[in-house]
Design a protein around this motif. Structure first.
Motif, PDB file in Angstrom:
ATOM      1  N   VAL A   1      38.507  59.956  52.586  1.00 49.01           N
ATOM      2  CA  VAL A   1      37.745  61.393  51.457  1.00 49.01           C
ATOM      3  C   VAL A   1      39.471  61.583  50.865  1.00 49.01           C
ATOM      4  O   VAL A   1      39.624  61.674  49.533  1.00 49.01           O
ATOM      5  N   ARG A   2      40.863  61.257  51.958  1.00 47.13           N
ATOM      6  CA  ARG A   2      41.626  61.846  51.164  1.00 47.13           C
ATOM      7  C   ARG A   2      42.109  61.295  50.170  1.00 47.13           C
ATOM      8  O   ARG A   2      42.588  61.586  48.541  1.00 47.13           O
ATOM      9  N   ASP A   3      42.175  59.372  50.390  1.00 41.99           N
ATOM     10  CA  ASP A   3      42.636  58.484  49.417  1.00 41.99           C
ATOM     11  C   ASP A   3      42.063  58.235  47.948  1.00 41.99           C
ATOM     12  O   ASP A   3      42.620  58.532  46.777  1.00 41.99           O
ATOM     13  N   ALA A   4      41.100  57.958  48.501  1.00 42.18           N
ATOM     14  CA  ALA A   4      39.957  57.129  47.504  1.00 42.18           C
ATOM     15  C   ALA A   4      38.794  58.096  46.786  1.00 42.18           C
ATOM     16  O   ALA A   4      38.717  57.965  44.969  1.00 42.18           O
ATOM     17  N   LEU A   5      38.285  59.126  47.491  1.00 40.62           N
ATOM     18  CA  LEU A   5      37.216  60.256  46.618  1.00 40.62           C
ATOM     19  C   LEU A   5      38.105  60.788  45.940  1.00 40.62           C
ATOM     20  O   LEU A   5      37.536  60.536  44.537  1.00 40.62           O
ATOM     21  N   PRO A   6      38.983  61.360  46.047  1.00 39.63           N
ATOM     22  CA  PRO A   6      39.756  62.435  44.598  1.00 39.63           C
ATOM     23  C   PRO A   6      39.642  60.786  42.837  1.00 39.63           C
ATOM     24  O   PRO A   6      39.641  61.239  41.694  1.00 39.63           O
ATOM     25  N   ALA A   7      40.136  59.594  43.418  1.00 40.85           N
ATOM     26  CA  ALA A   7      40.380  58.222  41.890  1.00 40.85           C
ATOM     27  C   ALA A   7      39.809  58.073  41.898  1.00 40.85           C
ATOM     28  O   ALA A   7      39.165  57.530  40.461  1.00 40.85           O
ATOM     29  N   SER A   8      37.744  58.221  42.427  1.00 46.34           N
ATOM     30  CA  SER A   8      36.631  57.147  42.116  1.00 46.34           C
ATOM     31  C   SER A   8      35.778  58.295  41.263  1.00 46.34           C
ATOM     32  O   SER A   8      34.784  57.882  40.593  1.00 46.34           O
ATOM     33  N   PHE A   9      36.385  59.589  40.893  1.00 52.74           N
ATOM     34  CA  PHE A   9      35.751  60.319  39.961  1.00 52.74           C
ATOM     35  C   PHE A   9      35.623  59.343  38.793  1.00 52.74           C
ATOM     36  O   PHE A   9      35.411  59.184  37.534  1.00 52.74           O
ATOM     37  N   THR A  10      37.065  59.484  38.201  1.00 50.95           N
ATOM     38  CA  THR A  10      37.661  58.139  36.832  1.00 50.95           C
ATOM     39  C   THR A  10      36.945  56.660  36.909  1.00 50.95           C
ATOM     40  O   THR A  10      35.853  56.024  35.812  1.00 50.95           O
ATOM     41  N   VAL A  11      36.748  56.186  38.433  1.00 49.91           N
ATOM     42  CA  VAL A  11      36.344  54.285  38.377  1.00 49.91           C
ATOM     43  C   VAL A  11      33.947  54.793  38.311  1.00 49.91           C
ATOM     44  O   VAL A  11      34.112  54.377  37.798  1.00 49.91           O
ATOM     45  N   LEU A  12      34.017  55.583  38.508  1.00 50.65           N
ATOM     46  CA  LEU A  12      32.291  55.940  38.712  1.00 50.65           C
ATOM     47  C   LEU A  12      31.973  56.445  37.076  1.00 50.65           C
ATOM     48  O   LEU A  12      30.852  55.983  37.126  1.00 50.65           O
ATOM     49  N   GLY A  13      32.740  57.293  36.871  1.00 51.93           N
ATOM     50  CA  GLY A  13      32.287  57.974  35.471  1.00 51.93           C
ATOM     51  C   GLY A  13      33.046  56.364  34.540  1.00 51.93           C
ATOM     52  O   GLY A  13      31.360  56.461  33.485  1.00 51.93           O
ATOM     53  N   ALA A  14      33.208  55.889  34.805  1.00 49.35           N
ATOM     54  CA  ALA A  14      32.837  55.053  33.827  1.00 49.35           C
ATOM     55  C   ALA A  14      31.559  53.502  34.158  1.00 49.35           C
ATOM     56  O   ALA A  14      31.495  52.693  33.304  1.00 49.35           O
ATOM     57  N   MET A  15      31.652  54.343  34.966  1.00 49.99           N
ATOM     58  CA  MET A  15      30.047  52.979  35.134  1.00 49.99           C
ATOM     59  C   MET A  15      28.719  53.756  34.707  1.00 49.99           C
ATOM     60  O   MET A  15      28.117  53.553  34.431  1.00 49.99           O
ATOM     61  N   GLN A  16      28.970  54.541  34.075  1.00 47.86           N
ATOM     62  CA  GLN A  16      27.482  55.579  32.866  1.00 47.86           C
ATOM     63  C   GLN A  16      27.132  55.080  32.594  1.00 47.86           C
ATOM     64  O   GLN A  16      28.501  54.965  31.567  1.00 47.86           O
ATOM     65  N   ARG A  17      25.514  55.102  31.949  1.00 48.72           N
ATOM     66  CA  ARG A  17      25.793  54.158  30.833  1.00 48.72           C
ATOM     67  C   ARG A  17      26.282  54.775  29.688  1.00 48.72           C
ATOM     68  O   ARG A  17      26.795  54.329  28.809  1.00 48.72           O
ATOM     69  N   GLU A  18      25.529  56.370  29.387  1.00 50.89           N
ATOM     70  CA  GLU A  18      26.437  57.380  28.356  1.00 50.89           C
ATOM     71  C   GLU A  18      27.808  56.913  27.849  1.00 50.89           C
ATOM     72  O   GLU A  18      28.095  56.946  26.752  1.00 50.89           O
TER      73      GLU A  18
ATOM     74  N   GLU B   1      37.069  51.763  26.663  1.00 54.73           N
ATOM     75  CA  GLU B   1      37.449  52.377  27.272  1.00 54.73           C
ATOM     76  C   GLU B   1      37.558  53.263  28.509  1.00 54.73           C
ATOM     77  O   GLU B   1      38.872  53.259  28.886  1.00 54.73           O
ATOM     78  N   PRO B   2      36.403  53.510  28.691  1.00 53.65           N
ATOM     79  CA  PRO B   2      36.411  54.163  30.666  1.00 53.65           C
ATOM     80  C   PRO B   2      36.958  52.730  31.553  1.00 53.65           C
ATOM     81  O   PRO B   2      37.056  53.393  32.499  1.00 53.65           O
ATOM     82  N   PHE B   3      36.419  51.635  31.075  1.00 57.53           N
ATOM     83  CA  PHE B   3      37.173  50.583  31.492  1.00 57.53           C
ATOM     84  C   PHE B   3      38.804  50.253  32.108  1.00 57.53           C
ATOM     85  O   PHE B   3      39.161  50.618  33.322  1.00 57.53           O
ATOM     86  N   ARG B   4      39.185  50.868  31.290  1.00 56.49           N
ATOM     87  CA  ARG B   4      41.005  51.253  30.731  1.00 56.49           C
ATOM     88  C   ARG B   4      41.217  52.179  31.452  1.00 56.49           C
ATOM     89  O   ARG B   4      42.115  51.855  32.410  1.00 56.49           O
ATOM     90  N   GLN B   5      40.529  53.151  31.434  1.00 53.18           N
ATOM     91  CA  GLN B   5      40.990  54.589  32.119  1.00 53.18           C
ATOM     92  C   GLN B   5      41.036  53.914  33.523  1.00 53.18           C
ATOM     93  O   GLN B   5      41.517  54.327  34.742  1.00 53.18           O
ATOM     94  N   ALA B   6      40.111  53.292  34.094  1.00 50.36           N
ATOM     95  CA  ALA B   6      40.113  53.241  35.763  1.00 50.36           C
ATOM     96  C   ALA B   6      40.971  51.952  35.893  1.00 50.36           C
ATOM     97  O   ALA B   6      40.170  52.265  37.243  1.00 50.36           O
ATOM     98  N   LEU B   7      41.284  51.798  35.231  1.00 57.20           N
ATOM     99  CA  LEU B   7      42.112  51.156  34.933  1.00 57.20           C
ATOM    100  C   LEU B   7      43.471  51.619  36.045  1.00 57.20           C
ATOM    101  O   LEU B   7      44.169  51.127  37.332  1.00 57.20           O
TER     102      LEU B   7
END
Length: 611
Positions: free
Chosen positions: A131-148, A160-166
Motif C-alpha cells: 500500500v505504501r510503495d506500490a499503490l501510488p504508482a499503480s494509478f499510472t500503470v492501471l490507467g494505461a490499461m483502460q481501453r479508452e 503514450e500511456p505505456f511510456r508513462q507507465a515505464l
C-alpha cells in the motif's frame, strides 16, 4: 556418659534428631510467582487479543476502501484515488505498527501457535509495504490499461500511456519483490485453517502479482519497440489447425501479415498453405537445416509449409516460415502462432464475429472451424481453407480494434502460453528475449538447470483432419535407482459419425492396415538434455518404415507411427536414462489438441529432480 576422645575431648554418641528445614516459604514463593505469572500472562493474552482485533479491523477497513479503486482508475479521478490511498495507508500503517510491538514478537515464539502469529505479522507487513510503495504508482500503470486510453481508431494501441507507465513500474516491481520476500518463509502447512484462509489470500495475490510486475518492468520497453515505436515491424501470424495435428499444434494452413508502426496495427495481406503451395515455393526447402534434424522427420517436413510445425522447436519452424515469406516479397521480423482454441478464447473477450453469414463465437468456434467447414464442402478443401483464413483475419481485425478489456485479454494470452497454444519468435535477440521471458518462445531446453524437460509430441501421418476427434493424456514416472524417466501418452480416437468428407478422412491409413477413420500418428519423443532413450513400447509401432531415430539441437529423439482406429484407445511409452549431475524439476512438453491434455507427474520423480 560421653566417651573421651583421644585428644581429651568428649565424644557424644547419642543419636541426634535431624533438623527439619522450613520448606513452606519456598513453596509459597514459587506458587506466588506462578500465580503472578498467570496474572501477567492473562493480562498479556487479553492485551494481545485486543491488538489482534485492532489489526483485523484496520485490514478489513483497508480492504473495504480498496474496493472502489478500479472504478477510480477507470474514471481517471486522481484526487479521489489519492484520498482513498491516504485512508488505506493510514489503516495499514496502524496495523503494521501494532504487529511490530513486543507482544507480537514474544507471541511468535510460543509453541504450536507462534507460527500462526508470525504469519499474520509477516503478511500484515507485506500488505502495508504494498500500500505504501506500490499503490501510488499503480494509478499510472492501471490507467494505461483502460481501453479508452490505449485504443487507436482503425486498429492498434496508443503507446503514450505505456511510456508513462515505464516510470512507475520499477516502484511497483520493487514493492512486490520485497513483499514476496517477507512472506516467503511462511509454511502454510503449519498454519491453523482459519489463519491459512486469511493469510493464504494475501500470499496468493503476492505470488501471482509479483512475477507479473517483474515481467512487465523487464519487457515493456522492448515491447514498445516491437509495436513499432522506433520504426515499423512486419509479423507473420500463423493459425495452426489442430484437426491435422502437429508437434506444436497443427498444420499452418492460414496466416496473415501484420504491420506494426507506432502502435498502429494493420493487416497487410493473407497467406498460408494456398500461397505457399504456388509453383516455385511448394516442394522446395528454403532454409538449410542440419542433417540430423532432417533425419528425424519425413521428407515432406522442410519442403511443404503445412509441415514446418512438425518440429516442436518453434524457432526452427518460424525461421522456415520467415524464409518462405521472403520468397513472396515479405521481410518478416517475427512469427507468431496460435490455434483455434485461442481464437475461441479471444472471442470470449471481444465478442463474436460473422463470416460468410455464419456467426462464430467462443462457444462454437472450434466446431465451425475444425469440423463443420469441411462437412459443408465435401469435394473441395479450398473453400474450407478460405473460410478458416477469412475467420482468422476477421478475428484479428476484432482483436486490434482494442474495444475490449485488456486485463481479460492478458489472461487469455497467459493461459494460451501456459497451454503451449501461443508461440512467438523474433529475429532480433533483444526481442526474442521477451518471448523467452514470457515463456512463449517454444524452444526445446538445452540443459537441465532450470527444469528437466521431456517432450512427447504427435504429428499426423495419415494426411487427414481426423484429429478434431482426438483426445490425449500424458503420464510421467521415475525410477531413482535406475535413474530413468518413463513418459506415456494415451490417445483416444472418438470419431462418432459416418458422414465424414474426403478431406477429413485418412488418405494413408489404409496402406498400413487401417481405414479412412483410422488416425496414423507419429509419436515423437525427446529425451531430456544429455539423456538417452532406453526403449519404446510398442517397439516399432505399426509402420516400421515410418520409425525414425536421430537428434535435434543436441537432444536424442525417436518416433514411431501407430494406428488408432475409430473408438480405440492406445498408449505409447518411452523410457530414457537421465544424465549424471544435478537436475531441475521435471517438466513435460506435448502437442496441444482440441481438448485439454491432463498431465500427471509421479511423486517418484521428485527423488531425482526435486519438486
Amino acid at each position: 556418659m560421653p566417651e573421651p576422645h583421644p585428644n581429651g575431648d568428649l565424644i557424644d554418641e547419642r543419636p541426634r534428631r535431624r533438623r527439619r528445614r522450613r520448606a513452606w516459604p519456598w513453596v509459597l514463593g514459587i506458587v506466588g510467582l506462578l500465580i503472578a505469572g498467570l496474572v501477567v500472562a492473562g493480562f498479556m493474552a487479553a492485551k494481545f487479543f485486543e491488538e489482534a482485533m485492532d489489526v483485523r479491523a484496520d485490514l478489513e477497513a483497508a480492504q473495504s476502501r480498496l474496493g472502489g479503486v478500479t472504478e477510480l482508475v477507470r474514471s481517471g479521478d486522481q484526487a479521489q484515488f489519492d484520498a482513498v490511498a491516504s485512508d488505506v495507508l493510514a489503516y495499514t500503517t496502524s496495523a503494521d505498527e501494532t504487529v511490530q510491538g513486543p507482544l507480537w514478537e514474544y507471541a511468535s515464539w510460543v509453541p504450536f501457535v507462534g507460527q500462526n502469529i508470525a504469519a499474520i505479522r509477516s503478511t500484515t507487513e507485506a500488505t502495508h509495504l504494498l500500500v505504501r510503495d506500490a499503490l501510488p504508482a499503480s494509478f499510472t500503470v492501471l490507467g494505461a490499461m483502460q481501453r479508452e486510453n490505449i485504443r487507436f481508431e482503425g486498429g492498434g494501441f496508443n503507446l503514450e500511456p505505456f511510456r508513462q507507465a515505464l516510470g512507475s513500474l520499477p516502484a511497483v516491481d520493487a514493492a512486490f519483490t520485497e513483499a514476496q520476500r517477507k512472506v516467503s518463509g511462511i509454511n502454510r502447512d503449519d498454519l491453523l485453517p482459519i489463519v491459512d484462509d486469511a493469510v493464504g489470500q494475501v500470499i496468493e495475490v503476492i505470488d501471482q502479482a509479483a512475477p507479473v510486475a517483474h515481467t512487465a518492468t523487464a519487457v515493456l520497453p522492448t515491447a514498445l519497440t516491437m509495436l513499432g515505436e522506433q520504426g515499423p515491424r512486419t509479423y507473420l501470424v500463423i493459425f495452426q489447425n489442430n484437426a491435422e495435428i502437429r508437434a506444436t499444434g497443427g498444420a499452418g494452413a492460414a496466416a496473415v501479415y501484420v504491420r506494426a508502426d507506432g502502435g498502429h496495427l494493420t493487416l497487410q495481406g493473407q497467406t498460408g498453405s494456398t500461397t505457399f503451395e504456388s509453383p516455385g515455393l511448394t516442394g522446395v526447402q528454403h532454409l538449410d537445416l542440419p542433417a540430423d534434424t532432417l533425419d528425424l522427420y519425413d521428407d515432406e517436413f522442410a519442403r511443404f509449409s503445412q509441415n514446418y510445425t512438425k518440429t516442436p522447436n518453434f524457432p526452427t519452424a518460424a525461421r522456415m516460415f520467415q524464409a518462405i515469406a521472403a520468397k513472396t516479397g515479405y521481410g518478416v521480423d517475427g512469427v507468431i502462432s496460435l490455434d483455434p482454441v485461442v481464437l475461441g478464447d479471444i472471442l470470449s473477450v471481444t465478442g463474436g464475429v460473422t463470416v460468410d453469414g455464419i456467426d462464430v463465437n467462443a462457444d462454437n468456434a472450434l466446431q465451425i472451424l475444425l469440423s463443420d467447414t469441411y462437412l459443408r464442402n465435401p469435394g473441395d478443401q479450398a473453400p474450407a481453407d478460405a473460410f478458416f483464413a477469412a475467420t482468422s483475419a476477421t478475428v484479428f481485425q476484432k482483436l486490434v480494434s482494442g474495444d475490449w478489456d485488456l486485463m481479460k485479454m492478458l489472461d487469455v494470452f497467459a493461459a494460451a502460453g501456459d497451454q503451449e497454444r501461443l508461440y512467438g519468435w523474433f529475429s532480433r535477440e533483444e526481442e526474442e528475449a521477451v518471448a523467452r521471458e514470457l515463456g512463449i518462445d517454444g524452444a526445446m531446453k538445452a540443459d537441465n538447470e532450470s527444469t528437466t524437460e521431456v517432450g512427447i509430441f504427435l504429428n499426423d501421418a495419415a494426411v487427414s483432419k481426423l484429429e478434431y476427434y482426438l483426445s490425449t493424456s500424458v503420464a510421467v514416472s521415475c525410477n531413482a535407482a535406475d535413474r530413468t524417466v518413463t513418459t506415456s501418452i494415451t490417445m483416444t480416437n472418438s470419431v462418432d459419425r459416418d458422414d465424414l468428407t474426403y478431406h477429413i478422412l485418412a488418405l494413408r491409413s489404409p496402406s498400413y492396415g487401417g481405414s479412412g477413420t483410422s488416425m496414423l500418428l507419429d509419436v515423437l519423443y525427446f529425451a531430456p538434455p544429455g539423456g538417452t532413450i532406453a526403449g519404446v513400447d510398442p517397439a516399432e509401432g505399426d509402420a516400421a518404415d515410418l520409425a525414425r531415430t536421430s537428434t535435434e539441437d543436441g537432444r536424442n529423439a525417436q518416433s514411431i507411427a501407430v494406428l488408432l482406429d475409430r473408438g480405440q484407445t492406445r498408449t505409447v511409452t518411452y523410457t530414457s536414462v537421465l544424465p549424471e549431475g544435478p537436475l531441475g524439476p521435471l517438466s513435460v512438453r506435448y502437442s496441444p489438441t482440441v481438448t485439454d491434455t491432463p498431465v500427471t507427474i509421479a511423486a517418484s520423480c521428485a527423488e531425482l529432480t526435486g519438486p
